[in-house]
Design an enzyme around this catalytic site. Structure first.
Site, mmCIF file in Angstrom:
data_model
loop_
_atom_site.group_PDB
_atom_site.id
_atom_site.type_symbol
_atom_site.label_atom_id
_atom_site.label_comp_id
_atom_site.label_asym_id
_atom_site.label_seq_id
_atom_site.Cartn_x
_atom_site.Cartn_y
_atom_site.Cartn_z
ATOM 1 N N GLY A 11 0.844 -1.189 0.000
ATOM 2 C CA GLY A 11 0.000 0.000 0.000
ATOM 3 C C GLY A 11 0.879 1.238 0.000
ATOM 4 O O GLY A 11 0.556 2.257 0.600
ATOM 5 N N ASP A 61 -1.958 -7.164 -5.471
ATOM 6 C CA ASP A 61 -3.119 -7.278 -4.597
ATOM 7 C C ASP A 61 -2.688 -8.181 -3.450
ATOM 8 O O ASP A 61 -2.459 -9.376 -3.640
ATOM 9 C CB ASP A 61 -4.295 -7.892 -5.358
ATOM 10 C CG ASP A 61 -5.529 -8.105 -4.492
ATOM 11 O OD1 ASP A 61 -5.450 -7.918 -3.255
ATOM 12 O OD2 ASP A 61 -6.580 -8.487 -5.056
ATOM 13 N N VAL A 62 -2.549 -7.607 -2.234
ATOM 14 C CA VAL A 62 -1.994 -8.392 -1.126
ATOM 15 C C VAL A 62 -2.911 -9.515 -0.674
ATOM 16 O O VAL A 62 -2.483 -10.397 0.080
ATOM 17 C CB VAL A 62 -1.634 -7.490 0.076
ATOM 18 C CG1 VAL A 62 -0.535 -6.506 -0.299
ATOM 19 C CG2 VAL A 62 -2.864 -6.776 0.631
ATOM 20 N N SER A 140 -3.590 -0.239 14.075
ATOM 21 C CA SER A 140 -4.448 0.933 14.207
ATOM 22 C C SER A 140 -4.640 1.261 15.682
ATOM 23 O O SER A 140 -4.766 0.348 16.514
ATOM 24 C CB SER A 140 -5.818 0.677 13.560
ATOM 25 O OG SER A 140 -6.738 1.709 13.896
ATOM 26 N N TYR A 153 -13.002 -3.863 10.771
ATOM 27 C CA TYR A 153 -11.667 -3.243 10.679
ATOM 28 C C TYR A 153 -10.896 -3.387 11.984
ATOM 29 O O TYR A 153 -9.736 -3.816 11.998
ATOM 30 C CB TYR A 153 -11.835 -1.771 10.314
ATOM 31 C CG TYR A 153 -10.554 -0.978 10.270
ATOM 32 C CD1 TYR A 153 -9.708 -1.049 9.164
ATOM 33 C CD2 TYR A 153 -10.189 -0.137 11.321
ATOM 34 C CE1 TYR A 153 -8.532 -0.313 9.113
ATOM 35 C CE2 TYR A 153 -9.022 0.608 11.281
ATOM 36 C CZ TYR A 153 -8.196 0.512 10.177
ATOM 37 O OH TYR A 153 -7.030 1.246 10.133
#
Length: 248
Positions: A11, A61-62, A140, A153
Site C-alpha cells: 500500500g 493485490d496483497v 491501528s 476493521y
C-alpha cells in the site's frame, strides 16, 4: 545500514504508505512499492528515482497469494533479496455491526490481516537466509478502545497485533524483529474520504489529540525509519504508538 538492503512497502503509493516509501528511499534503501494501483506505484517510484533514490513500483493485490509471491520474485530479480517489510496495505470498512455482510467481514479480514500474513510468509525465507530482517506491521490505534461502526476493521487490526507478537517470538533467533505501529489520527486520502462520508469530524479529532494537531504520514514514516535500523535490534514484539498522546 548496508546499501544493498531492500524494503517492500505494501500500500506504498499513497497516504501513510507513500510517506514510508519516501522516507526509506531517502534513508538509502532500495524500495519496492507494492500497490493495487500500479500506475500510482510506478509514478511514485519514478519520483523517488529522480530524487536520487532507488525504487520500483509493483502492481500487487496483497489478498492474492500468487500475486504476492510473483511480486516478491520480481523484487529479488530487480533489487535483491528483501529484508525489510512494512505491511501497510489496508482498508477501512465503516458499517454498523448488524449491517455487515459476511462478504464484507471476510473482505476486511482478507485485506487488513490476510495481506500481512501473505507478505510475511513470502519474505521471511529471505530474511532467515540473510540472518537479518525487519518487519513493521501497521495496525491501528482503534484497537485500544474500539470504534462503533468499525467492527470488522478493528477486529482485523487487533489480530495484526497478535500476529506481530507471535512472529517476533518465533523468528527472534534468526536476527529478525517484528513490531507494530498503530497510527493515531493521520491525515490521509482515506481519512478525508471517511470524513466526507460524515463518519468523522476532523476538527473534533484534532481537539481530542493532546498535541493539538492531526498526524502526518511523515510521523509514521519516522517511526518506521527507526525500527528498521540495526540500532533497533533489541526492540521486537512491541506496539509503538504514534498518536499524538491519545493512547499511552
Amino acid at each position: 545500514m548496508t546499501s544493498t538492503r531492500t524494503a517492500i512497502v505494501t500500500g506504498g503509493a499513497a497516504g501513510i504508505g507513500a510517506g514510508i516509501s519516501t522516507r526509506l528511499a531517502a534513508d538509502g534503501y532500495a524500495v519496492a512499492i507494492f500497490d493495487l494501483d500500479g500506475d500510482a506505484a510506478n509514478k511514485l517510484a519514478a519520483a523517488l528515482e529522480e530524487s536520487g533514490g532507488t525504487a520500483i513500483g509493483v502492481t500487487v493485490d496483497v489478498t492474492d497469494r500468487a500475486a504476492v509471491d510473483a511480486g516478491v520474485a520480481e523484487v529479488r530479480n530487480r533489487l535483491g533479496r528483501p529484508t525489510i517489510l512494512v505491511n501497510n496495505a489496508g482498508l477501512t470498512i465503516a458499517t454498523p455491526f448488524l449491517d455487515i455482510t459476511p462478504e464484507a467481514w471476510n473482505s476486511a479480514l482478507d485485506i487488513n490481516l490476510g495481506g500481512q500474513f501473505h507478505c510475511c510468509q513470502a519474505v521471511l525465507p529471505d530474511m532467515i537466509d540473510q540472518r537479518w530482517g525487519r518487519i513493521v506491521n501497521i495496525s491501528s490505534s482503534s484497537v485500544h478502545s474500539g470504534v462503533p461502526g468499525l467492527a470488522a476493521y478493528v477486529s482485523a487490526k487487533s489480530a495484526v497485533v497478535g500476529l506481530t507478537k507471535t512472529l517476533a517470538l518465533e523468528f527472534a533467533r534468526h536476527g529478525i524483529t517484528v513490531n507494530t505501529i498503530p497510527p493515531g489520527f493521520i491525515d490521509t486520502p482515506m481519512t478525508r474520504r471517511t470524513a466526507d462520508s460524515g463518519f468523522l469530524d476532523i476538527s473534533q479529532q484534532e481537539q481530542a489529540t493532546p498535541v493539538g494537531r492531526i498526524g502526518k504520514p511523515e510521523d509514521i514514516a519516522a517511526a518506521c525509519s527507526f525500527l528498521v535500523r540495526d540500532e533497533a535490534s533489541y526492540i521486537t514484539g512491541q506496539i509503538i504508538g504514534v498518536n499524538g498522546g491519545r493512547n499511552t
